[in-house]
Design an enzyme around this catalytic site. Sequence first.
Site, PDB file in Angstrom:
ATOM      1  CB  ALA A  96      30.848  47.311  43.257  1.00  0.00           C
TER       2      ALA A  96
ATOM      3  CB  ALA B  48      34.516  51.435  36.046  1.00  0.00           C
ATOM      4  CG  ASN B  49      33.403  48.518  40.699  1.00  0.00           C
ATOM      5  OD1 ASN B  49      32.683  47.624  40.291  1.00  0.00           O
ATOM      6  ND2 ASN B  49      32.924  49.606  41.322  1.00  0.00           N
ATOM      7  NE  ARG B  50      39.516  43.270  38.402  1.00  0.00           N
ATOM      8  CZ  ARG B  50      40.234  43.376  37.289  1.00  0.00           C
ATOM      9  NH1 ARG B  50      39.683  43.089  36.125  1.00  0.00           N
ATOM     10  NH2 ARG B  50      41.491  43.765  37.340  1.00  0.00           N
ATOM     11  CB  SER B  51      30.469  45.344  40.127  1.00  0.00           C
ATOM     12  OG  SER B  51      29.127  44.942  40.201  1.00  0.00           O
TER      13      SER B  51
END
Length: 403
Positions: free
Chosen positions: A277, A211-214
């Site tokens: 993202a 995942a990512n921080r979006s």
Amino acid sequence: MVLSGKRILLIISGGIAAYKSLDLIRRLRERGASVRPIMTAGAQQFITPLAVGAVAADHVFTDLFSREDEQDVGHIRLARDCDLVLIAPATADLLAKMANGLADDLASTALLATDRPVLVAPAMNPKMWAHPATRRNVETLRKDGIRFVGPMAGEMAESGEAGLGRMAEPLDIVAAAEAVLDSGLKPLLGRKAVVTSGPTHEPIDPVRYIANRSSGRQGHAIAAALSTLGAEVTLVSGPVSIPDPPGVAVVHVERAEEMRDAVLAALPCDIAVMVAAVADWRVASAADQKIKKHPGESIPTLALTENPDILKTVGHHSLRPKLVVGFAAETQDVEANAKLKLERKGADIIVANDVSAETGIMGGARNSVKVISHEGTEQWPDLAKEEVAVRLAALIADRFSSP
Ligand code: CTP
């Protein structure tokens, strides 16, 4: 409600219907609008500035060359410090002046100087309305974007002649003013938009994912802002912890491939804003069962494969929306990299932000962006993400309003 707080510049020209303007002012003010009147010399033959000023509770402007009025407001400001210019009644003479750009008194000068929507309620003898010269002028004005309400059929006050020429009733003029203001508030009415937002989750196994921080805040705010301007919005959202924006159709997805499918299902549409993202890579073959630790055995390596580039797919699609907007998350050479993305992904606008950890933009509440298009680059100040969304939606609406 639409009229509440709205400023209307009311131009009254000379005709017997001018007496109805007093009632019109009252109706507009009842609905919360303020009315600033301009009267032509002709209008003053039918009703007095004293009466108009009393009903409007404002100064009545009558003279282009009044030193006092010019110092106080000035005819250019008078023409622009309003939300709508309304002419009721509008004589054949005033329509002719407008159609030809004449400016020899305060009313015609204000009409030439204004950049606001103009609504006209004509009133004249039926033969004057039917005259080829008036027909030509009305046609020219319509092409210029001037809106009309009436005239109505009926008997003329002065001659008893019947036909089209009576001024529309005050309440009909009020309704037309509301419609004009409403369409101004919703410039994207009738347009369809698809927006992506949030991260994607690319499974490793049933319990783990990449995942990512979006947070989805920027994309969700853009979907909401486009909807506020009247667009019919489909928001394709990755997993986020913020609520669905009101008035927007939301499709919840997890993976990039699902996001792409949902976006393509929303085509054809007029506007695509790809804010998500999206994970660039996914695990080549996600495990069906939880990957277990086996003491003594080697640590598993994840083989990755590329995800579809949704923005690029949309930017080069046969059903490509008229306006394609992408974001660029960069940590270095923000502008140069964003310009490359504009070309490579077939976008019209790239909103570039610096997502270096120290900016706190990714997952944060504020954003500082550069807006890059084929026309050039604009640096916007540091703003709340909601404010960036409102500005971007306005910019998109501008692209649709300019021919
Ligand atoms: N995007 C997309 N699908 C992807 C990757 C990105 O639709 N698989 C979109 C994003 O929503 C954004 C734009 O492409 O509008 C740019 O995303 P960004 O992460 O900045 O660029 P990448 O294409 O991933 O390039 P890089 O990671 O090399 O900077």
